[in-house]
Design a protein around this motif. Sequence first.
Motif, PDB file in Angstrom:
ATOM      1  N   GLU A 107       0.880  -1.096   0.015  1.00  0.00           N
ATOM      2  CA  GLU A 107      -0.002  -0.053   0.063  1.00  0.00           C
ATOM      3  C   GLU A 107       0.823   1.194   0.000  1.00  0.00           C
ATOM      4  O   GLU A 107       0.642   2.208  -0.531  1.00  0.00           O
ATOM      5  CB  GLU A 107      -0.771   0.088   1.110  1.00  0.00           C
ATOM      6  CG  GLU A 107      -2.071  -1.037   1.161  1.00  0.00           C
ATOM      7  CD  GLU A 107      -1.428  -2.510   1.023  1.00  0.00           C
ATOM      8  OE1 GLU A 107      -0.597  -2.917   1.859  1.00  0.00           O
ATOM      9  OE2 GLU A 107      -2.234  -3.375   0.668  1.00  0.00           O
ATOM     10  N   HIS A 108       2.022   1.133   0.766  1.00  0.00           N
ATOM     11  CA  HIS A 108       2.811   2.296   0.914  1.00  0.00           C
ATOM     12  C   HIS A 108       3.955   2.315  -0.315  1.00  0.00           C
ATOM     13  O   HIS A 108       4.624   3.470  -0.774  1.00  0.00           O
ATOM     14  CB  HIS A 108       3.685   2.413   1.914  1.00  0.00           C
ATOM     15  CG  HIS A 108       2.612   2.869   3.186  1.00  0.00           C
ATOM     16  ND1 HIS A 108       1.859   2.075   3.918  1.00  0.00           N
ATOM     17  CD2 HIS A 108       2.710   4.396   3.796  1.00  0.00           C
ATOM     18  CE1 HIS A 108       1.210   2.764   4.871  1.00  0.00           C
ATOM     19  NE2 HIS A 108       1.545   3.752   4.934  1.00  0.00           N
ATOM     20  N   VAL A 138       3.193   1.412  -3.586  1.00  0.00           N
ATOM     21  CA  VAL A 138       2.704   1.737  -4.926  1.00  0.00           C
ATOM     22  C   VAL A 138       2.816   3.376  -5.188  1.00  0.00           C
ATOM     23  O   VAL A 138       3.239   3.615  -6.341  1.00  0.00           O
ATOM     24  CB  VAL A 138       1.166   1.216  -4.991  1.00  0.00           C
ATOM     25  CG1 VAL A 138       0.453   1.892  -6.139  1.00  0.00           C
ATOM     26  CG2 VAL A 138       1.050  -0.224  -5.077  1.00  0.00           C
ATOM     27  N   PRO A 139       2.356   4.106  -4.222  1.00  0.00           N
ATOM     28  CA  PRO A 139       2.600   5.692  -4.698  1.00  0.00           C
ATOM     29  C   PRO A 139       3.865   5.969  -4.996  1.00  0.00           C
ATOM     30  O   PRO A 139       4.032   6.989  -5.719  1.00  0.00           O
ATOM     31  CB  PRO A 139       1.891   6.142  -3.504  1.00  0.00           C
ATOM     32  CG  PRO A 139       1.835   5.187  -2.303  1.00  0.00           C
ATOM     33  CD  PRO A 139       1.653   3.736  -3.136  1.00  0.00           C
ATOM     34  N   ARG A 140       4.749   5.346  -4.199  1.00  0.00           N
ATOM     35  CA  ARG A 140       6.208   6.075  -4.024  1.00  0.00           C
ATOM     36  C   ARG A 140       6.665   5.254  -5.877  1.00  0.00           C
ATOM     37  O   ARG A 140       7.473   5.985  -6.447  1.00  0.00           O
ATOM     38  CB  ARG A 140       7.321   4.992  -3.166  1.00  0.00           C
ATOM     39  CG  ARG A 140       6.649   5.816  -1.878  1.00  0.00           C
ATOM     40  CD  ARG A 140       7.992   5.322  -0.795  1.00  0.00           C
ATOM     41  NE  ARG A 140       7.450   5.725   0.727  1.00  0.00           N
ATOM     42  CZ  ARG A 140       8.022   5.678   1.677  1.00  0.00           C
ATOM     43  NH1 ARG A 140       9.281   5.077   1.685  1.00  0.00           N
ATOM     44  NH2 ARG A 140       7.568   5.768   2.783  1.00  0.00           N
ATOM     45  N   LEU A 177       4.693   4.920  -8.149  1.00  0.00           N
ATOM     46  CA  LEU A 177       4.084   5.623  -9.405  1.00  0.00           C
ATOM     47  C   LEU A 177       4.738   7.211  -9.266  1.00  0.00           C
ATOM     48  O   LEU A 177       4.851   7.686 -10.499  1.00  0.00           O
ATOM     49  CB  LEU A 177       2.823   5.923  -9.039  1.00  0.00           C
ATOM     50  CG  LEU A 177       2.128   4.546  -9.170  1.00  0.00           C
ATOM     51  CD1 LEU A 177       0.570   4.668  -8.768  1.00  0.00           C
ATOM     52  CD2 LEU A 177       2.095   3.878 -10.564  1.00  0.00           C
ATOM     53  N   GLU A 178       5.269   7.728  -8.184  1.00  0.00           N
ATOM     54  CA  GLU A 178       5.890   8.935  -8.322  1.00  0.00           C
ATOM     55  C   GLU A 178       7.252   9.134  -8.812  1.00  0.00           C
ATOM     56  O   GLU A 178       7.998   9.998  -9.117  1.00  0.00           O
ATOM     57  CB  GLU A 178       5.859   9.607  -6.676  1.00  0.00           C
ATOM     58  CG  GLU A 178       4.783  10.066  -6.020  1.00  0.00           C
ATOM     59  CD  GLU A 178       4.615  10.184  -4.828  1.00  0.00           C
ATOM     60  OE1 GLU A 178       5.599  10.209  -4.327  1.00  0.00           O
ATOM     61  OE2 GLU A 178       3.478   9.913  -4.067  1.00  0.00           O
ATOM     62  N   PHE A 216      -0.756  -3.198 -12.997  1.00  0.00           N
ATOM     63  CA  PHE A 216      -0.986  -2.795 -11.555  1.00  0.00           C
ATOM     64  C   PHE A 216      -1.369  -4.001 -10.735  1.00  0.00           C
ATOM     65  O   PHE A 216      -0.656  -4.187  -9.676  1.00  0.00           O
ATOM     66  CB  PHE A 216      -2.077  -1.825 -11.525  1.00  0.00           C
ATOM     67  CG  PHE A 216      -2.484  -1.368 -10.219  1.00  0.00           C
ATOM     68  CD1 PHE A 216      -1.705  -0.169  -9.709  1.00  0.00           C
ATOM     69  CD2 PHE A 216      -3.423  -2.044  -9.298  1.00  0.00           C
ATOM     70  CE1 PHE A 216      -1.941   0.268  -8.160  1.00  0.00           C
ATOM     71  CE2 PHE A 216      -3.746  -1.560  -8.035  1.00  0.00           C
ATOM     72  CZ  PHE A 216      -2.924  -0.472  -7.482  1.00  0.00           C
ATOM     73  N   ARG A 226       7.769   2.951   5.905  1.00  0.00           N
ATOM     74  CA  ARG A 226       6.617   3.633   5.350  1.00  0.00           C
ATOM     75  C   ARG A 226       6.708   5.290   5.894  1.00  0.00           C
ATOM     76  O   ARG A 226       5.750   6.036   5.412  1.00  0.00           O
ATOM     77  CB  ARG A 226       5.179   2.925   6.145  1.00  0.00           C
ATOM     78  CG  ARG A 226       5.075   1.800   5.527  1.00  0.00           C
ATOM     79  CD  ARG A 226       4.212   1.064   6.402  1.00  0.00           C
ATOM     80  NE  ARG A 226       4.553   1.025   7.893  1.00  0.00           N
ATOM     81  CZ  ARG A 226       3.871   0.455   8.816  1.00  0.00           C
ATOM     82  NH1 ARG A 226       2.616  -0.031   8.511  1.00  0.00           N
ATOM     83  NH2 ARG A 226       4.382   0.345  10.027  1.00  0.00           N
TER      84      ARG A 226
END
Lengths: 209, 209
Positions: A114-115, A117-119, A121-122, A142, A171
Amino acid sequence: MELLRPWLELEGHAVSNTGWTRSPLLADTINEAKAGHELTVTTFSLLYAADFADRLEHQILPALHAGSIVLADRYMYTAFARNRVMGADPAWTRQVFGFALVPDLVLYLEIDVEHLVPRVLEGKGMDYWESGMHLALGTDIFDSFVRYQRRLIAEYNALGREFGFVTIDARRPVDAIQSDLRTHVAMYLASARRRRRPQPEKALGRSRA
Amino acid sequence: MELLRPWLELEGHAVSNTGWTRSPLLADTINEAKAGHELTVTTFSLLYAADFADRLEHQILPALHAGSIVLADRYMYTAFARNRVMGADPAWTRQVFGFALVPDLVLYLEIDVEHLVPRVLEGKGMDYWESGMHLALGTDIFDSFVRYQRRLIAEYNALGREFGFVTIDARRPVDAIQSDLRTHVAMYLASARRRRRPQPEKALGRSRA
């Protein structure tokens, strides 16, 4: 890692960095093979092992003999986890890496999907291999990423228990992580100093970036 | 080997050949690394193992599944012998090759250094690697060749006893050797036919050219 090295140098240590798949000998071959998407797990494992052996003998061991601290951004445990997720026999993988030096300290930056994925993608985005698309876990990158990374993380956690990794909660913000890393490294160095060990000094492994 | 294949094909068998270091994936890397003379035994061993794994999974296994007889001109025993002479732990080498298929029949063309030297000189000549110059056994290539090949032959003989190679006296003329090879292959195929084994058929390894 980029923050750890200058700090250690300011503390008066000679430091040498090493990554994963950075050996001049094999980087091209591994990239070519990846581009062809046709590697089987055995070949894949042996290529990475050869690459690692080349780095160990040309970079890590000479640096240790020269008295440096070696910071390895990922080490053989990355291969242990990946190979297992790809279906290789874990006992065989460990035998193949039987030549490797065991690190003095392994700092494991634990994160959950969960933590993560955004990293990703960024950052550089999800790529074919990091998403485990070669394992055909799903056609959606994905979904495949989430499944593949979840398996990898479970594997790293199991390896952490088996090999006594020092786990750091990744995280949190970079500052907090860096502070923890330095604390653990400083503690390790202080205890090593008390044991007054002669050269070569210690190898530090970090198993997740 | 060139004489064995057409004979087997005339006998009605599908035949597939494979050599050593012929995998498209790694041939270039191995050649480059050899040109640089900077490989350590561990890296060397792992590169050959990766190359072999690539051939096994892309050539040998598919050919066997298609019902072919696979003739391998040198097989993992070549690595066993070389690695040991270069100083690798023999137990480790066997572990690394733990993924390999065990051949149904290994034909070992045994020769002594005295008979080997004139053949090499009449052929392509003594090269750096075949002469073991990387082991610094001597500065004179002839002397190094003799020492290195003597050690290799001793190693092959020991492996032959351990793994039950069928030994063929290779000091004789080509015709006599070929005749022996065919006799052993025919005997093996006849016994395999009696056992009425289903596909995949058998892999034949030959450990010295």
